[in-house]
Scaffold this motif. Structure first.
Motif, PDB file in Angstrom:
ATOM      1  N   LYS A  19      37.122 -29.174 -18.073  1.00  0.00           N
ATOM      2  CA  LYS A  19      36.962 -27.857 -17.438  1.00  0.00           C
ATOM      3  C   LYS A  19      36.176 -26.899 -18.335  1.00  0.00           C
ATOM      4  O   LYS A  19      36.466 -25.700 -18.403  1.00  0.00           O
ATOM      5  CB  LYS A  19      38.320 -27.243 -17.075  1.00  0.00           C
ATOM      6  CG  LYS A  19      39.184 -28.104 -16.163  1.00  0.00           C
ATOM      7  CD  LYS A  19      38.485 -28.387 -14.843  1.00  0.00           C
ATOM      8  CE  LYS A  19      39.336 -29.271 -13.939  1.00  0.00           C
ATOM      9  NZ  LYS A  19      38.635 -29.601 -12.670  1.00  0.00           N
TER      10      LYS A  19
ATOM     11  N   TYR B 285      33.335 -25.546 -17.956  1.00  0.00           N
ATOM     12  CA  TYR B 285      32.259 -24.990 -17.135  1.00  0.00           C
ATOM     13  C   TYR B 285      32.872 -23.875 -16.298  1.00  0.00           C
ATOM     14  O   TYR B 285      34.081 -23.680 -16.263  1.00  0.00           O
ATOM     15  CB  TYR B 285      31.632 -26.068 -16.244  1.00  0.00           C
ATOM     16  CG  TYR B 285      32.581 -26.644 -15.215  1.00  0.00           C
ATOM     17  CD1 TYR B 285      32.630 -26.119 -13.927  1.00  0.00           C
ATOM     18  CD2 TYR B 285      33.445 -27.693 -15.535  1.00  0.00           C
ATOM     19  CE1 TYR B 285      33.525 -26.636 -12.982  1.00  0.00           C
ATOM     20  CE2 TYR B 285      34.328 -28.209 -14.604  1.00  0.00           C
ATOM     21  CZ  TYR B 285      34.361 -27.671 -13.333  1.00  0.00           C
ATOM     22  OH  TYR B 285      35.232 -28.172 -12.395  1.00  0.00           O
TER      23      TYR B 285
ATOM     24  N   PHE C 150      28.290 -34.347 -19.372  1.00  0.00           N
ATOM     25  CA  PHE C 150      28.781 -33.458 -18.318  1.00  0.00           C
ATOM     26  C   PHE C 150      29.891 -34.094 -17.492  1.00  0.00           C
ATOM     27  O   PHE C 150      30.643 -33.377 -16.820  1.00  0.00           O
ATOM     28  CB  PHE C 150      27.618 -33.004 -17.435  1.00  0.00           C
ATOM     29  CG  PHE C 150      26.915 -31.804 -18.009  1.00  0.00           C
ATOM     30  CD1 PHE C 150      27.345 -30.528 -17.695  1.00  0.00           C
ATOM     31  CD2 PHE C 150      25.871 -31.956 -18.895  1.00  0.00           C
ATOM     32  CE1 PHE C 150      26.728 -29.422 -18.239  1.00  0.00           C
ATOM     33  CE2 PHE C 150      25.239 -30.858 -19.444  1.00  0.00           C
ATOM     34  CZ  PHE C 150      25.669 -29.585 -19.130  1.00  0.00           C
ATOM     35  N   CYS C 151      30.028 -35.381 -17.572  1.00  0.00           N
ATOM     36  CA  CYS C 151      31.225 -35.982 -16.974  1.00  0.00           C
ATOM     37  C   CYS C 151      32.462 -35.571 -17.771  1.00  0.00           C
ATOM     38  O   CYS C 151      33.506 -35.238 -17.191  1.00  0.00           O
ATOM     39  CB  CYS C 151      31.075 -37.500 -16.939  1.00  0.00           C
ATOM     40  SG  CYS C 151      32.450 -38.352 -16.118  1.00  0.00           S
TER      41      CYS C 151
ATOM     42  N   CYS D  78      32.378 -40.240 -12.898  1.00  0.00           N
ATOM     43  CA  CYS D  78      32.400 -38.978 -12.155  1.00  0.00           C
ATOM     44  C   CYS D  78      31.510 -39.110 -10.931  1.00  0.00           C
ATOM     45  O   CYS D  78      30.468 -39.781 -10.959  1.00  0.00           O
ATOM     46  CB  CYS D  78      31.905 -37.826 -13.020  1.00  0.00           C
ATOM     47  SG  CYS D  78      32.989 -37.442 -14.415  1.00  0.00           S
TER      48      CYS D  78
ATOM     49  N   GLN E  19      31.200 -33.905  -8.425  1.00  0.00           N
ATOM     50  CA  GLN E  19      31.782 -33.413  -9.670  1.00  0.00           C
ATOM     51  C   GLN E  19      30.690 -33.056 -10.682  1.00  0.00           C
ATOM     52  O   GLN E  19      30.779 -32.017 -11.359  1.00  0.00           O
ATOM     53  CB  GLN E  19      32.732 -34.462 -10.248  1.00  0.00           C
ATOM     54  CG  GLN E  19      33.991 -34.680  -9.417  1.00  0.00           C
ATOM     55  CD  GLN E  19      34.823 -35.844  -9.912  1.00  0.00           C
ATOM     56  OE1 GLN E  19      34.325 -36.714 -10.639  1.00  0.00           O
ATOM     57  NE2 GLN E  19      36.097 -35.882  -9.505  1.00  0.00           N
ATOM     58  N   MET E  20      29.697 -33.898 -10.794  1.00  0.00           N
ATOM     59  CA  MET E  20      28.591 -33.618 -11.714  1.00  0.00           C
ATOM     60  C   MET E  20      27.840 -32.355 -11.282  1.00  0.00           C
ATOM     61  O   MET E  20      27.484 -31.510 -12.114  1.00  0.00           O
ATOM     62  CB  MET E  20      27.633 -34.805 -11.764  1.00  0.00           C
ATOM     63  CG  MET E  20      28.221 -36.042 -12.414  1.00  0.00           C
ATOM     64  SD  MET E  20      28.427 -35.836 -14.196  1.00  0.00           S
ATOM     65  CE  MET E  20      26.733 -35.758 -14.730  1.00  0.00           C
ATOM     66  N   THR E  21      27.623 -32.210  -9.984  1.00  0.00           N
ATOM     67  CA  THR E  21      26.918 -31.021  -9.479  1.00  0.00           C
ATOM     68  C   THR E  21      27.717 -29.760  -9.777  1.00  0.00           C
ATOM     69  O   THR E  21      27.151 -28.710 -10.121  1.00  0.00           O
ATOM     70  CB  THR E  21      26.686 -31.149  -7.964  1.00  0.00           C
ATOM     71  OG1 THR E  21      25.957 -32.356  -7.702  1.00  0.00           O
ATOM     72  CG2 THR E  21      25.911 -29.963  -7.429  1.00  0.00           C
ATOM     73  N   GLU E  22      29.038 -29.846  -9.643  1.00  0.00           N
ATOM     74  CA  GLU E  22      29.881 -28.686  -9.957  1.00  0.00           C
ATOM     75  C   GLU E  22      29.843 -28.357 -11.445  1.00  0.00           C
ATOM     76  O   GLU E  22      29.811 -27.179 -11.833  1.00  0.00           O
ATOM     77  CB  GLU E  22      31.316 -28.975  -9.517  1.00  0.00           C
ATOM     78  CG  GLU E  22      32.280 -27.822  -9.756  1.00  0.00           C
ATOM     79  CD  GLU E  22      33.706 -28.152  -9.344  1.00  0.00           C
ATOM     80  OE1 GLU E  22      34.609 -27.330  -9.628  1.00  0.00           O
ATOM     81  OE2 GLU E  22      33.918 -29.243  -8.755  1.00  0.00           O
ATOM     82  N   ALA E  23      29.812 -29.362 -12.297  1.00  0.00           N
ATOM     83  CA  ALA E  23      29.845 -29.134 -13.748  1.00  0.00           C
ATOM     84  C   ALA E  23      28.541 -28.547 -14.278  1.00  0.00           C
ATOM     85  O   ALA E  23      28.554 -27.747 -15.215  1.00  0.00           O
ATOM     86  CB  ALA E  23      30.177 -30.439 -14.470  1.00  0.00           C
TER      87      ALA E  23
ATOM     88  N   TYR F 110      33.279 -31.886 -17.121  1.00  0.00           N
ATOM     89  CA  TYR F 110      34.066 -31.684 -15.899  1.00  0.00           C
ATOM     90  C   TYR F 110      35.536 -31.969 -16.155  1.00  0.00           C
ATOM     91  O   TYR F 110      36.419 -31.242 -15.672  1.00  0.00           O
ATOM     92  CB  TYR F 110      33.524 -32.580 -14.787  1.00  0.00           C
ATOM     93  CG  TYR F 110      34.313 -32.474 -13.513  1.00  0.00           C
ATOM     94  CD1 TYR F 110      34.101 -31.417 -12.631  1.00  0.00           C
ATOM     95  CD2 TYR F 110      35.292 -33.424 -13.205  1.00  0.00           C
ATOM     96  CE1 TYR F 110      34.843 -31.310 -11.469  1.00  0.00           C
ATOM     97  CE2 TYR F 110      36.040 -33.322 -12.040  1.00  0.00           C
ATOM     98  CZ  TYR F 110      35.819 -32.260 -11.186  1.00  0.00           C
ATOM     99  OH  TYR F 110      36.564 -32.142 -10.037  1.00  0.00           O
ATOM    100  N   LYS F 111      35.817 -33.011 -16.902  1.00  0.00           N
ATOM    101  CA  LYS F 111      37.207 -33.372 -17.176  1.00  0.00           C
ATOM    102  C   LYS F 111      37.911 -32.304 -18.015  1.00  0.00           C
ATOM    103  O   LYS F 111      39.099 -32.018 -17.801  1.00  0.00           O
ATOM    104  CB  LYS F 111      37.269 -34.714 -17.891  1.00  0.00           C
ATOM    105  CG  LYS F 111      36.762 -35.888 -17.053  1.00  0.00           C
ATOM    106  CD  LYS F 111      36.724 -37.171 -17.871  1.00  0.00           C
ATOM    107  CE  LYS F 111      36.175 -38.340 -17.054  1.00  0.00           C
ATOM    108  NZ  LYS F 111      36.099 -39.587 -17.856  1.00  0.00           N
TER     109      LYS F 111
END
Length: 900
Positions: free
Chosen positions: A314, A316, A307-308, A342, A346-350, A311-312
């Motif tokens: 995008k 999600y 999930f890091c 991350c 950022q992890m929470t958003e992903a 996020y990179k």
């Protein structure tokens, strides 16, 4: 002597006492001191006299056994039911037989990697105690557990298995714990014909029936998440998913199972990625291939790495949904991990909005099952048996309901086998390691098990694995929320309806495709329909003209009935143009097959009538006028019209039969052709997929091949016959040259149109225009070539007037009489030719004889050989130089015969 005294005593007190009582059925009364004769003569017994009831055989008294005569003249206990004692059969005394024991060999890991036996063993003992107390389950048997500590070690389990198998008593079932031990035990058990029932094994490898033929487990397989995932895919109408997995055996086997299940459900795995330690490349591939619904199978540490990268890239947001395993810690994405770069934010958003699935091992509903306990009551009793130990520090506490239900599943299965084994003359206590019949009965009973347990509904699939409930959760606002349960055994999805998405609805599994049907151009359809209508009107005019002038000799010599068939066939072919242009814009899908039928039948029968009648004409002309000299007499024979009609009828019947067989065996139905997706203007997340409706059947190409082959041969044969008869001239079919020209045009147009329309089938306007215009041109040419010259001749020459007037005078039978006279003259002419030939031969013979006689009677010198006697000077009056009879020397009757 004593009885006599008593007898006298009774007579003295006859006036006071009790009336004698009749004995009960199947019994009698004992009268003390009286004989049988005295009993018969006495009617009243004295006060205080006692009688005793007795029963015969194996019967007992029901009611007072002894009664006494009271001073008031009644007997004691007459007011107590029953008023008279009854004699009933003596009940049999039941002697309880000693209980027969059945032994279970179990391996509980009390220590080691998974010390599940700490809670599972007490739970199994609780179940055994309840089962042995039940009188409706194995009433003649008692289950006893023989167990050892396997320490979740396959090596230790091998030694313990040896002890279980080679130490008395015989064990009827084996119950191992963790997966590694269960794999060893289950693989070896079939050599001893033993059923293996595990309570703590989750490895997907144990679902292999070929390798573990007698294995069952109440612990669900790790693949149990997959049916829940498939159910969610179907609920949210997703048909396309992607997967990413860590390369380990457990995740690979789980993903293989998922791939098979989604395939059966009609769901496609469009992308399948895997990684060993670094998921960066795999995540990039998911992004590049437009993955939307993604199933992730990896351990918790790898989940943070994935999930890091998500996020990179995008990968999600509102367009994506991730499915993860539910046994991660609730705050797994907030744990600081030095292997990723991350932040927690950022992890929470992903990870926001992802869905997890987790196996339910305790029934969430308050239901009393086979053990008559609810799940909460079971937990309370288990806690009491554990002596107040902390559940979090007790190994196997979560799996304890599975061990409890495993014992109940075994007991119910053994109870189910008692009846079938008794019918075969077998008993459970007869089991030994060589007895396959009892093992087969236990296997059959376990395989069909179905009951409510404390862990939920207990049922096994075809691989012997438990089918249980699955908890479904979604990460909402940084915390997990329960959004539903799935019961695999019943296929029941309990949905709370509190799922929440970043967008307004669940995202699409791929770019949204809007389907749009292509329809025929209405301007083209109307234009062609006008020409077709005019052609039908023209056909009606030609048909009316032909019928009205059917008595005209010129029309009669063209076989007007065949021309009528041609006109009707042309009109039917033109009528087929209208259903050819009707599509989904005009009729509903349910009515479209009817339109298909109209297309086929109108065009098929129209072709058979129109072309078949022309083919029949040209066939007859070729048959009669292109034969050898020895068959030329057939040319003078009369043309019989019924043969022509029969030929057309045969062609028509062949078409009708072939079309009927086609529609019965493989009827036409609607099919939809899909075209390449087109990107519309505006929203880039949408595509337009054009669709086109067709009339088709399962074996359309085969049927078209048969029909086109048959019709093509007729067309080629028609061209050949028309070419062969182009120089023939006959009055019996005076329009055969026009028919040949029509056949040329129809054949060429048909042989060009058939393959072209198949090639252009995906282009509705071009295909319709080509097919309909070919039909219209063929019909127009045929009608013009066949009927316009006849109209022109009758109009310019006025033949229809003279012939009609003559017909009015002579009657409708003139033509028939002329034909009969013509045939009679032909027969007489043949007879006369034979007679003339015979006479000529006779005259020649007589001339030769006369010459011989004159030569003998008047021999001539050499010089006078050329001179003849006067007698022969007039010989020319008898014989003509050419050998023919002089008309003056013929008899008047002969002349009449010659010129008749």
């Amino acid at each position: 002597f004593k009885s006599l005294i008593i007898f006298d005593y009774l007579h003295i007190f006859f006036s006071s006492g009790c009336a004698i009582i009749r004995p009960p059925r199947d019994g009698g009364i004992r009268y003390r001191g009286l004989t049988q004769e005295q009993i018969r003569s006495v009617q009243v017994l004295p006060v205080d006299y006692e009688i005793e009831y007795i029963c015969r055989g194996n019967r007992v008294i029901v009611g007072p056994k002894v009664r006494k005569c009271l001073p008031d003249g009644t007997w004691t206990d007459l007011n107590q039911p029953p008023t008279l004692p009854l004699c009933k059969l003596r009940p049999l005394v039941q002697i309880r037989q000693p209980m027969k024991k059945l032994y279970i060999g179990a391996l509980f890991p009390m220590s080691g990697g998974w010390p599940g036996g700490q809670a599972c063993l007490p739970a199994a003992q609780m179940a055994l105690d309840l089962v042995n107390k039940r009188t409706d389950i194995l009433p003649d048997y008692e289950l006893e557990l023989i167990y050892y500590d396997s320490m979740c070690d396959p090596g230790e389990a091998t030694k313990l298995l040896y002890d279980l198998l080679y130490t008395e008593p015989i064990k009827i079932v084996l119950m191992p714990g963790c997966s590694s031990v269960s794999t060893l035990v289950a693989e070896a058990a079939r050599m001893w014909n033993l059923i293996v029932l595990s309570y703590g094994s989750s490895s997907p490898a144990l679902s292999n029936r070929q390798r573990f033929p007698t294995f069952f487990r109440t612990h669900p397989s790790a693949t149990l998440h997959n049916p829940t995932r498939v159910q969610l895919f179907q609920k949210w109408k997703w048909t396309k998913i992607a997967t990413i997995q860590q390369t380990t055996e457990v995740f690979t086997s789980t993903l293989d199972d998922l791939e098979q299940r989604v395939k059966e459900a009609g769901i496609e795995i469009s992308v399948r990625q895997s990684f060993l330690t670094d998921p960066a490349v795999a995540v990039k591939n998911l992004k590049r291939q437009d993955a939307r619904i993604i199933v992730g199978l990896f351990y918790e540490t790898e989940a943070r790495k994935v999930f890091c990268e998500v996020y990179k890239e995008k990968l999600y947001g509102k367009k994506y949904v991730w499915f993860l395993i539910g046994w991660y810690a609730d705050n797994w994405f907030k744990i600081k991990d030095p292997s990723i770069n991350c932040t927690v934010e950022q992890m929470t958003e992903a990870v926001e909005g992802h869905v997890t699935t987790e196996i339910v091992m305790l029934n969430p509903e308050t239901v009393r099952g086979a053990s008559n306990l609810t799940s909460q009551e079971f937990l309370a009793q288990l806690m009491s048996k554990l002596g107040g130990k902390n559940p979090e520090e007790t190994g196997g506490f979560q799996e304890a309901p599975l061990a409890y239900d495993a014992v109940w599943a075994l007991a119910l299965a053994l109870n189910k086998t008692v009846g079938p084994l008794k019918a075969k003359g077998r008993r459970l206590e007869d089991f030994n390691y060589n007895n396959k019949d009892i093992t087969a009965e236990i296997y059959r009973a376990l395989n069909t098990s179905s009951f409510e347990g404390v862990s939920g509904h207990v049922v096994f699939d075809a691989q012997g694995s438990r089918m249980a409930w699955t908890l479904i959760e979604q990460l909402q606002g940084g915390s997990y929320k329960k959004i539903g349960y799935f019961d695999m055994t019943k296929g029941n999805l309990s949905w709370y309806g509190n799922d929440r998405w970043i967008g307004s609805d669940p995202p699409a599994d791929q770019t949204v495709v809007i389907q749009k049907f292509r329809y025929l151009s209405q301007k083209l359809f109307v234009s062609v329909s006008v020409f077709a209508g005019l052609g039908i009107l023209m056909g009606i005019v030609c048909l009316t003209f032909n019928i009205y002038n059917s008595n005209v000799r010129y029309i009669q010599n063209s076989q007007p009935y065949l021309n009528n068939m041609t006109a009707v066939g042309c009109m039917m072919a033109l009528a087929a143009v209208f259903p050819l242009g009707i599509d989904g814009l005009h009729v509903r899908n349910s009515q479209f097959p009817v339109v298909c039928q109209f297309r086929l039948w109108l065009l098929g029968l129209g072709f058979s009538l129109a072309y078949g009648s022309m083919f029949t004409k040209i066939w007859w002309v070729h048959t009669v006028f292109t034969k050898k000299d020895e068959k030329k007499d057939k040319r003078k024979q009369h043309l019989e019209p019924w043969k022509l009609y029969a030929t057309v009828g045969v062609l028509l019947v062949i078409d009708i039969l072939s079309l009927m067989i086609w529609q019965i065996v493989d009827p036409l139905h609607i099919t939809v052709e899909k075209f390449t997706k087109e990107a519309p203007k505006g929203d880039v997340d949408q595509l337009i997929e054009p669709l086109l409706q067709h009339c088709s059947s399962e074996k359309m190409n085969t049927w078209l091949g048969v029909v086109y082959g048959y019709k093509g041969l007729l067309l080629l044969l028609g061209i050949f016959l028309a070419y062969e008869t182009k120089s023939v001239s006959t009055e019996k079919i005076n329009d055969h040259r026009a028919v040949g020209m029509a056949i040329y045009n129809v054949s060429v147009l048909c042989m060009i149109t058939a393959p072209v329309t198949m090639i252009l089938s995906s282009k509705q306007d071009a295909s319709f225009a080509f097919a309909s215009l070919a039909i219209i041109f063929s019909v127009y040419i045929t009608l013009v070539v066949l009927f316009v010259p006849k109209m022109r001749r009758l109009i310019t020459r006025g033949e229809w007037q003279s012939d009609q007037q003559e017909t009015m005078k002579t009657g409708s039978s003139t033509n028939n009489n002329d034909e009969e006279k013509s045939r009679q003259l032909e027969r007489e002419n043949k007879e006369l030719q034979k007679i003339i030939q015979e006479k000529e031969e006779r005259v020649s013979e007589l001339r030769n004889q006369l010459s011989e006689r004159q030569a003998l009677r008047y021999p001539l010198p050499a010089s006078d050989k050329h001179s003849l006697p006067p007698t022969f000077s007039n010989s020319s009056t008898l014989y003509q130089p050419d050998g023919k009879i002089n008309r003056n020397n013929c008899h008047p009757g002969r002349l009449q015969l010659l010129y008749k």
